[in-house]
Write an enzyme that holds these catalytic residues in place. Structure first.
Site, PDB file in Angstrom:
ATOM      1  N   ALA A   1     -20.975  21.109 -52.646  1.00  0.00           N
ATOM      2  CA  ALA A   1     -21.273  21.268 -51.220  1.00  0.00           C
ATOM      3  C   ALA A   1     -19.948  21.389 -50.478  1.00  0.00           C
ATOM      4  O   ALA A   1     -19.003  20.659 -50.776  1.00  0.00           O
ATOM      5  CB  ALA A   1     -22.050  20.058 -50.709  1.00  0.00           C
ATOM      6  N   LYS A   2     -19.884  22.319 -49.531  1.00  0.00           N
ATOM      7  CA  LYS A   2     -18.612  22.519 -48.831  1.00  0.00           C
ATOM      8  C   LYS A   2     -18.569  21.605 -47.608  1.00  0.00           C
ATOM      9  O   LYS A   2     -18.813  22.021 -46.472  1.00  0.00           O
ATOM     10  CB  LYS A   2     -18.459  23.997 -48.451  1.00  0.00           C
ATOM     11  CG  LYS A   2     -17.002  24.404 -48.270  1.00  0.00           C
ATOM     12  CD  LYS A   2     -16.857  25.903 -48.261  1.00  0.00           C
ATOM     13  CE  LYS A   2     -15.506  26.324 -47.696  1.00  0.00           C
ATOM     14  NZ  LYS A   2     -14.352  25.854 -48.450  1.00  0.00           N
TER      15      LYS A   2
END
Ligand code: PMP
Length: 296
Positions: free
Chosen positions: A147-148
């Site tokens: 996940a960024k």
């Protein structure tokens, strides 16, 4: 910001906002054909970036209140409002609203950039000394690197700080198993005996759009075999070439790892070929990959 075009200086929120829960994307739009011409501007690989933004939001329990098409239209409007006619970096940011966590702020800053792999091969002229960080990459069962989230970049910042303290230009992480993971803001690929190897998505890496692009074009268009598999630290020392890949740094050749020179040439011949081809793909010069471009 939240549906309106607004000057950055007026895009204000309370200091009490839960920004540590934020996610973002890093996307580039390139001028078609010639970086110095006033050609049309195309976003490179909008769909995988937009999909990843949605996945990042889902991991963090947030719902984006706009469709991908609405976000794309907002990106277009923001770029046009700025009057940009050169390469543009697009960084959508999303975080929960203070006190109303089921609602989010959506902000899409855009700014121009000098292409990394332009005519002057900016990155190629620099020496890029990397070290294996003593900090491990965050594990998927602790803070998922897939996940960024901004939070992940605390891990990157520690590694970069250590690298700077030791006179290095950057750092490569090992994952919690001790295999090569990724850089602080890019994935890593190495060349061994004519093959490109890169760590798998299970090695605590961000599922990089550039990496995915290269995994397709390197074997299919350039005829160079690639393998996504676990890479041991010593394999990097024994590589003929190594480079980082990501939207921001594009292709960044590595000159040394832990002060051991990588290969005989800098940049190595395959790195150069791959980088040059990538430049052509993003600039719309490869007809069959124009499907990866979305006009602004
Ligand atoms: N890993 C990390 C930690 C990153 O920040 C980035 C940049 N987004 C990448 C890899 C490369 O991803 P992409 O090719 O999608 O830009």
């Amino acid at each position: 910001m939240n549906g309106e075009i607004i000057e950055t200086t007026a895009a204000l929120v309370s200091a009490m906002e839960p920004i540590h829960l934020g996610i973002f994307e890093g996307i580039k739009a390139y001028v078609e054909n010639d970086v110095t011409s006033r050609g049309r501007l195309n976003i490179f690989r909008w769909k995988p970036h937009s999909d990843r933004l949605r996945r990042s939001a889902a991991v963090c329990g947030m719902t984006i209140p706009y469709t991908s098409e609405e976000l794309l239209e907002a990106v277009r409007k923001t770029i046009r409002a700025n009057g940009f006619d050169t390469n543009v970096y697009i960084q959508p940011r999303i975080w929960p609203r203070a006190g109303v966590p089921q609602e989010v702020h959506v902000v899409i800053p855009v700014w121009t950039f000098e292409t990394v792999l332009g005519k002057d091969n900016l990155q190629f002229s620099k020496n890029r000394k990397f070290m294996i960080s003593t900090w491990r990459r965050i594990a998927s069962d602790a803070l998922p690197p897939q996940a960024k989230t901004w939070a992940n970049y605390g891990n990157s910042a520690l590694a970069l700080r250590e690298a700077a303290r030791l006179g290095q230009d950057g750092a490569i992480f090992l994952d919690n198993r001790g295999f090569v993971s990724e850089g602080t803001g890019a994935c890593i690929m190495a060349v061994r005996n004519g093959r490109v190897v890169t760590p798998p998505v299970t090695a605590s890496i961000l599922e990089s759009v550039t990496r995915e692009t290269l995994l397709k074009v390197i074997p299919e268009d350039l005829g160079i075999p690639v393998e996504a598999r676990d890479v041991a630290r010593v394999e990097l020392y024994a590589s003929d070439e190594a480079f980082l890949c990501g939207t921001g740094g594009e292709i960044t050749p590595i000159t040394s790892i832990d002060d051991l020179p990588v290969g005989k040439e800098y940049p190595g011949p395959l790195t150069k070929r791959i980088a040059e081809y990538y430049t052509e793909v993003v600039a719309g010069k490869i007809e069959k990959h124009k499907e990866w471009l979305t006009q602004v």
